[in-house]
Scaffold this motif. Structure first.
Motif, PDB file in Angstrom:
ATOM      1  N   LYS A  55      -4.031   0.707  -5.789  1.00 33.19           N
ATOM      2  CA  LYS A  55      -5.301   2.152  -5.611  1.00 33.19           C
ATOM      3  C   LYS A  55      -5.373   1.277  -4.019  1.00 33.19           C
ATOM      4  N   TRP A  56      -6.443  -0.190  -3.619  1.00 28.39           N
ATOM      5  CA  TRP A  56      -6.162  -0.393  -2.572  1.00 28.39           C
ATOM      6  C   TRP A  56      -5.481   0.499  -1.509  1.00 28.39           C
ATOM      7  N   GLU A  57      -4.926   0.787  -1.310  1.00 29.08           N
ATOM      8  CA  GLU A  57      -3.412   1.025  -0.376  1.00 29.08           C
ATOM      9  C   GLU A  57      -3.975   2.825   0.120  1.00 29.08           C
ATOM     10  N   MET A  58      -4.256   3.898  -1.010  1.00 26.86           N
ATOM     11  CA  MET A  58      -4.724   5.096  -1.383  1.00 26.86           C
ATOM     12  C   MET A  58      -5.914   5.376  -1.170  1.00 26.86           C
ATOM     13  N   MET A  59      -6.651   4.794  -1.329  1.00 27.22           N
ATOM     14  CA  MET A  59      -7.650   4.693  -1.158  1.00 27.22           C
ATOM     15  C   MET A  59      -8.682   4.226  -0.600  1.00 27.22           C
ATOM     16  N   PRO A  60     -10.282   4.838   0.279  1.00 28.69           N
ATOM     17  CA  PRO A  60     -11.459   4.654   1.109  1.00 28.69           C
ATOM     18  C   PRO A  60     -11.364   2.852   1.457  1.00 28.69           C
ATOM     19  N   LYS A  61     -11.330   3.074   2.971  1.00 30.22           N
ATOM     20  CA  LYS A  61     -11.659   0.647   2.944  1.00 30.22           C
ATOM     21  C   LYS A  61     -12.663   0.342   2.876  1.00 30.22           C
ATOM     22  N   ASP A  62     -13.726   1.505   2.432  1.00 27.24           N
ATOM     23  CA  ASP A  62     -15.070   0.486   2.309  1.00 27.24           C
ATOM     24  C   ASP A  62     -15.711  -0.094   0.832  1.00 27.24           C
ATOM     25  N   ILE A  63     -14.261   0.280  -0.435  1.00 25.02           N
ATOM     26  CA  ILE A  63     -14.413  -0.319  -1.063  1.00 25.02           C
ATOM     27  C   ILE A  63     -13.913  -1.941  -1.537  1.00 25.02           C
ATOM     28  N   SER A  64     -15.361  -2.308  -2.238  1.00 26.43           N
ATOM     29  CA  SER A  64     -14.974  -4.247  -2.621  1.00 26.43           C
ATOM     30  C   SER A  64     -14.573  -3.909  -4.131  1.00 26.43           C
ATOM     31  N   TRP A  65     -13.305  -4.196  -4.011  1.00 29.98           N
ATOM     32  CA  TRP A  65     -12.862  -4.829  -4.591  1.00 29.98           C
ATOM     33  C   TRP A  65     -12.686  -5.835  -5.418  1.00 29.98           C
ATOM     34  N   HIS A  66     -12.731  -5.423  -7.094  1.00 30.03           N
ATOM     35  CA  HIS A  66     -13.352  -7.697  -7.269  1.00 30.03           C
ATOM     36  C   HIS A  66     -11.982  -7.597  -8.281  1.00 30.03           C
ATOM     37  N   MET A  67     -11.066  -8.607  -8.402  1.00 32.34           N
ATOM     38  CA  MET A  67     -10.605  -8.856  -9.425  1.00 32.34           C
ATOM     39  C   MET A  67     -10.841  -9.907 -10.888  1.00 32.34           C
ATOM     40  N   ILE A  68     -11.232  -9.054 -11.838  1.00 25.50           N
ATOM     41  CA  ILE A  68     -11.700  -9.300 -12.886  1.00 25.50           C
ATOM     42  C   ILE A  68     -10.581  -9.737 -14.129  1.00 25.50           C
ATOM     43  N   GLY A  69      -9.074 -10.103 -13.987  1.00 22.86           N
ATOM     44  CA  GLY A  69      -8.563 -10.568 -15.118  1.00 22.86           C
ATOM     45  C   GLY A  69      -8.618 -11.682 -14.768  1.00 22.86           C
ATOM     46  N   HIS A  70      -7.335 -12.246 -15.451  1.00 20.68           N
ATOM     47  CA  HIS A  70      -7.336 -14.195 -15.341  1.00 20.68           C
ATOM     48  C   HIS A  70      -6.402 -13.801 -13.815  1.00 20.68           C
ATOM     49  N   VAL A  71      -5.685 -14.552 -13.264  1.00 21.94           N
ATOM     50  CA  VAL A  71      -4.790 -15.306 -11.964  1.00 21.94           C
ATOM     51  C   VAL A  71      -3.322 -15.690 -12.711  1.00 21.94           C
ATOM     52  N   GLN A  72      -3.227 -15.609 -11.670  1.00 21.33           N
ATOM     53  CA  GLN A  72      -1.315 -16.176 -11.829  1.00 21.33           C
ATOM     54  C   GLN A  72      -1.063 -16.825  -9.920  1.00 21.33           C
ATOM     55  N   ASN A  74       1.256 -16.897  -8.066  1.00 19.53           N
ATOM     56  CA  ASN A  74       1.905 -16.256  -7.651  1.00 19.53           C
ATOM     57  C   ASN A  74       1.748 -15.475  -7.269  1.00 19.53           C
ATOM     58  N   LYS A  75       0.766 -14.807  -7.812  1.00 20.66           N
ATOM     59  CA  LYS A  75       0.246 -13.331  -7.387  1.00 20.66           C
ATOM     60  C   LYS A  75      -1.027 -12.944  -6.209  1.00 20.66           C
ATOM     61  N   VAL A  76      -1.774 -14.094  -6.154  1.00 18.37           N
ATOM     62  CA  VAL A  76      -2.638 -14.485  -5.194  1.00 18.37           C
ATOM     63  C   VAL A  76      -2.288 -13.499  -3.922  1.00 18.37           C
ATOM     64  N   LYS A  77      -1.608 -13.892  -3.203  1.00 18.71           N
ATOM     65  CA  LYS A  77      -0.915 -13.598  -1.685  1.00 18.71           C
ATOM     66  C   LYS A  77      -0.943 -11.524  -1.878  1.00 18.71           C
ATOM     67  N   TYR A  78      -0.601 -11.226  -3.025  1.00 15.28           N
ATOM     68  CA  TYR A  78      -0.815  -9.927  -3.349  1.00 15.28           C
ATOM     69  C   TYR A  78      -2.639  -9.438  -2.470  1.00 15.28           C
ATOM     70  N   MET A  79      -3.636  -9.481  -3.041  1.00 15.60           N
ATOM     71  CA  MET A  79      -4.862  -8.978  -2.947  1.00 15.60           C
ATOM     72  C   MET A  79      -5.443 -10.031  -1.986  1.00 15.60           C
ATOM     73  N   ALA A  80      -4.638 -10.657  -1.375  1.00 10.16           N
ATOM     74  CA  ALA A  80      -5.628 -12.206  -0.751  1.00 10.16           C
ATOM     75  C   ALA A  80      -5.831 -10.494   0.859  1.00 10.16           C
ATOM     76  N   PRO A  81      -5.456  -9.842   1.455  1.00 10.75           N
ATOM     77  CA  PRO A  81      -5.616  -9.280   2.297  1.00 10.75           C
ATOM     78  C   PRO A  81      -7.180  -8.128   1.998  1.00 10.75           C
ATOM     79  N   PHE A  82      -7.158  -7.845   0.517  1.00 10.49           N
ATOM     80  CA  PHE A  82      -8.185  -6.951   1.026  1.00 10.49           C
ATOM     81  C   PHE A  82      -9.856  -7.676  -0.369  1.00 10.49           C
ATOM     82  N   VAL A  83      -9.260  -8.284  -1.172  1.00 11.29           N
ATOM     83  CA  VAL A  83      -9.826  -8.802  -2.241  1.00 11.29           C
ATOM     84  C   VAL A  83     -11.616  -9.050  -2.372  1.00 11.29           C
ATOM     85  N   ASP A  84     -12.377  -8.972  -2.485  1.00 19.31           N
ATOM     86  CA  ASP A  84     -13.650  -9.174  -2.222  1.00 19.31           C
ATOM     87  C   ASP A  84     -14.293 -10.587  -3.066  1.00 19.31           C
TER      88      ASP A  84
END
Length: 220
Positions: A55-72, A74-84
């Motif tokens: 969704k981040w790839e497809m949507m405007p870049k002024d959005i603040s993205w929150h990860m609200i679920g349990h985090v593994q 080994n997956k952190v690297k995929y959201m590190a460029p943009f998660v707020d």
């Protein structure tokens, strides 16, 4: 104005101006998120990193993205460029990985410590002693690219309103008790569609609302 935009307006009018609304958009298509975006919503919460990244790839870049679920870790690297903001941090190991991936992206990533307040066994989170031990950990000073800005909690899924009040009150009391020593603890993320009004009564500064904005979600 469509249903999503009407729902958003109603909710925003019902919560204090200082309370932050996270629109929980998990499983919802980008078209629904864009309806909310076009109504002025800029903070969206997801519980799966891959879906959030798409969704981040497809949507405007002024959005603040929150990860609200349990985090593994080994997956952190995929959201590190943009998660707020990562809401559900429950270990020093996870904090270290977030710091490592934030450094690689030359970013500081905000985090909340998840505190276990519900009675259900399935809920993740730290107890109060574990949270204090984590905050007091000497090694935390070496984590230059994470910022712990508050606490997150989920109340028991129950019709017992007094139990929900007690659980929200418990985390609020803990939140306030931490602030003299840890002034960076400013965010308390409690409350979802079914109980956000109670959460706000008990000091919540951030609510995570999905079905009341987007309608019943497809589970996934």
């Amino acid at each position: 104005m469509n249903d999503i935009q009407t729902n958003l307006k109603r909710i925003k009018n019902s919560i204090p101006a200082e309370v932050i609304l996270v629109a929980v958009s998990k499983t919802k298509p980008v078209s629904d998120l864009m309806d909310a975006y076009n109504a002025g919503q800029r903070i969206f919460g997801e519980n799966k990193i891959q879906e959030m990244a798409e969704k981040w790839e497809m949507m405007p870049k002024d959005i603040s993205w929150h990860m609200i679920g349990h985090v593994q870790t080994n997956k952190v690297k995929y959201m590190a460029p943009f998660v707020d903001l990562i809401h559900a941090v429950d270990s020093f190991k996870l904090l270290k990985e977030i710091d490592k991936q934030a450094k690689k992206n030359n970013r500081i990533i905000n985090c909340l410590l998840q505190i276990k307040i519900a009675e259900e066994e399935s809920k993740f989170g730290l107890n109060e002693e574990e949270a204090i031990n984590l905050l007091d950990n000497e090694d935390i000073k070496n984590l230059t690219n994470v910022h712990i800005q508050g606490l997150m909690g989920m109340a028991t899924f129950t019709d017992n309103l007094q139990q929900i009040r007690d659980e929200f009150n418990k985390i609020f009391s803990f939140f306030k008790s931490l602030q003299p020593k840890y002034p960076q603890i400013k965010t308390l993320s409690t409350g979802m569609s079914s109980d956000y009004e109670l959460a706000i009564e008990h000091g919540s500064t951030m609510v995570r609302i999905g079905s009341s904005v987007f309608g019943t979600r497809n589970y996934g």
